[in-house]
Motif scaffolding. Structure first.
Motif, PDB file in Angstrom:
ATOM      1  N   ASP A  82      -4.699  -4.248  11.300  1.00 44.32           N
ATOM      2  CA  ASP A  82      -5.534  -3.463  10.800  1.00 44.32           C
ATOM      3  C   ASP A  82      -7.069  -3.703  12.118  1.00 44.32           C
ATOM      4  O   ASP A  82      -7.117  -2.036  11.887  1.00 44.32           O
ATOM      5  CB  ASP A  82      -6.047  -4.305   9.628  1.00 44.32           C
ATOM      6  CG  ASP A  82      -5.325  -4.569   8.501  1.00 44.32           C
ATOM      7  OD1 ASP A  82      -4.563  -3.679   8.577  1.00 44.32           O
ATOM      8  OD2 ASP A  82      -5.526  -4.724   7.408  1.00 44.32           O
ATOM      9  N   THR A  95      -5.761  -1.153  15.067  1.00 45.79           N
ATOM     10  CA  THR A  95      -5.787   0.620  14.317  1.00 45.79           C
ATOM     11  C   THR A  95      -6.756   1.097  14.546  1.00 45.79           C
ATOM     12  O   THR A  95      -7.166   1.822  15.045  1.00 45.79           O
ATOM     13  CB  THR A  95      -5.335   1.046  12.388  1.00 45.79           C
ATOM     14  OG1 THR A  95      -3.850  -0.155  12.101  1.00 45.79           O
ATOM     15  CG2 THR A  95      -5.523   1.971  12.305  1.00 45.79           C
ATOM     16  N   ALA A 119      -3.282   4.236   9.487  1.00 49.73           N
ATOM     17  CA  ALA A 119      -2.453   2.723   8.349  1.00 49.73           C
ATOM     18  C   ALA A 119      -2.370   3.222   6.662  1.00 49.73           C
ATOM     19  O   ALA A 119      -2.780   3.136   6.024  1.00 49.73           O
ATOM     20  CB  ALA A 119      -3.116   1.022   8.309  1.00 49.73           C
ATOM     21  N   GLU A 152      -7.623   3.444   7.021  1.00 47.40           N
ATOM     22  CA  GLU A 152      -6.404   3.114   5.903  1.00 47.40           C
ATOM     23  C   GLU A 152      -6.037   2.957   4.459  1.00 47.40           C
ATOM     24  O   GLU A 152      -7.067   3.664   4.303  1.00 47.40           O
ATOM     25  CB  GLU A 152      -6.349   1.624   6.437  1.00 47.40           C
ATOM     26  CG  GLU A 152      -5.199   0.609   5.836  1.00 47.40           C
ATOM     27  CD  GLU A 152      -5.211  -0.876   5.756  1.00 47.40           C
ATOM     28  OE1 GLU A 152      -5.053  -1.319   7.393  1.00 47.40           O
ATOM     29  OE2 GLU A 152      -5.437  -1.266   5.327  1.00 47.40           O
TER      30      GLU A 152
END
Ligand code: NAD
Length: 274
Positions: free
Chosen positions: A176, A179, A198, A261
């Motif tokens: 996380d 990214t 992501a 994300e």
């Protein structure tokens, strides 16, 4: 102005999918080739990668299988050389190799201090973090001139605590921040050419989580029952339900999107349980 079909098209795009013969990776390869792209499948097992490529070719799509360990920088560099020689470029990368490692799991009958398997957890951490960073280093570098899109596969595990899978959760937590970090860093250096995003899938029945989610006779474990109770949609996801998010992130539909994300989890991470 592009039409919606053109926006979401992957025509003429060469897209590398690590773990492309796994359950989710395989569905990603289907989606990429159905959207007109060429999928380069990289997996630990050559025969699985080639078998998946053959399946796509027989359906009229474009796919090629290569053996490659995502933790082996030298081997991936050699695969990249072959891809560039054959296709001249790489437009996308899906980092789908990864998953939980059985020896990293802390079972309820084990002591959380004394029985913690550090080596097992390191394996899960290394596979998920470095198995994303290394392919991005190698294949992402091919996007410096013409641009491209990198899609990492995170999980719900770093968003809220999932018991028993600490090493895996730490690996996905690192994805996380990676990214976001890498999205910013490449944008600062290469402008708006390279996107890094992501997808955070919820729960899907696949190979790497089979022992946690199903009993040997195929029935659901108590953990699965608990997961479904915590998922507002009250079901597991189907692999193809990730494909909309994937095609959006790989295609020109997401040209101004980086460091983001997308959760595809039936509401799991939004539900307090009450
Ligand atoms: P899977 O086990 O079906 O597929 C994983 C694939 O990666 C396999 O084909 C395997 O051979 C390959 N692989 C493993 N180690 C590799 C290595 N070192 N080098 C190259 N290939 C390697 O699992 P999946 O569930 O389809 O997992 C795909 C990704 O999705 C993983 O990153 C996983 O953590 C993530 N994910 C899965 C779920 C889920 O519910 N299944 C949820 C969230 C995230």
């Amino acid at each position: 102005m592009k039409t919606s079909n053109q926006l979401f098209s992957l025509e003429n795009k060469i897209i590398v999918v690590t773990g492309g013969s796994g359950v989710l990776g395989s569905s990603f390869v289907n989606a990429i080739t159905e959207a007109g792209g060429t999928a380069i499948i990289i997996d630990l097992h050559q025969e699985n990668a080639e078998q998946k490529a053959k399946e796509i070719t027989e359906k009229g799509g474009k796919a090629f299988g290569y053996q490659g360990n995502v933790l082996d920088e030298a081997a991936l560099t050699e695969v990249k050389k072959q891809i560039i020689e054959k296709f001249g470029k790489i437009d996308g990368l899906v980092n789908a190799a990864g998953g939980n490692v059985p020896e990293s799991v802390i079972n309820p009958d084990q002591d959380v201090f004394d029985d913690m398997n550090i080596e097992g957890m390191k394996k899960a951490l290394v596979l998920n973090v470095w198995g994303t960073v290394i392919p991005t280093k190698i294949f992402g570098a091919a996007m410096k001139e013409n641009g491209g899109s990198i899609v990492n596969i995170s999980s719900v595990s770093p968003k809220t605590v999932l018991t028993r899978v600490m090493g895996y959760s730490m690996g996905k937590a690192a994805i996380d921040i990676y990214t976001k970090w890498f999205a910013v860093e490449v944008a600062k250096r290469y402008g708006d050419k390279i996107r890094v995003n992501a997808i955070a899938p919820g729960f899907f029945l696949t190979k790497q989580n089979k022992d946690l989610l199903t009993n040997p006779d195929g029935s659901l474990t108590q953990r699965s029952v608990d997961i479904l109770r915590s998922t507002p949609y009250n079901r597991f996801g189907q692999p193809e339900e990730l494909n909309g998010a994937l095609i959006y992130l790989l295609s020109d539909a997401s040209l101004f999107v980086t460091g983001s994300e997308i959760a595809v989890d039936g509401g799991f991470t939004k539900y307090s349980g009450v």
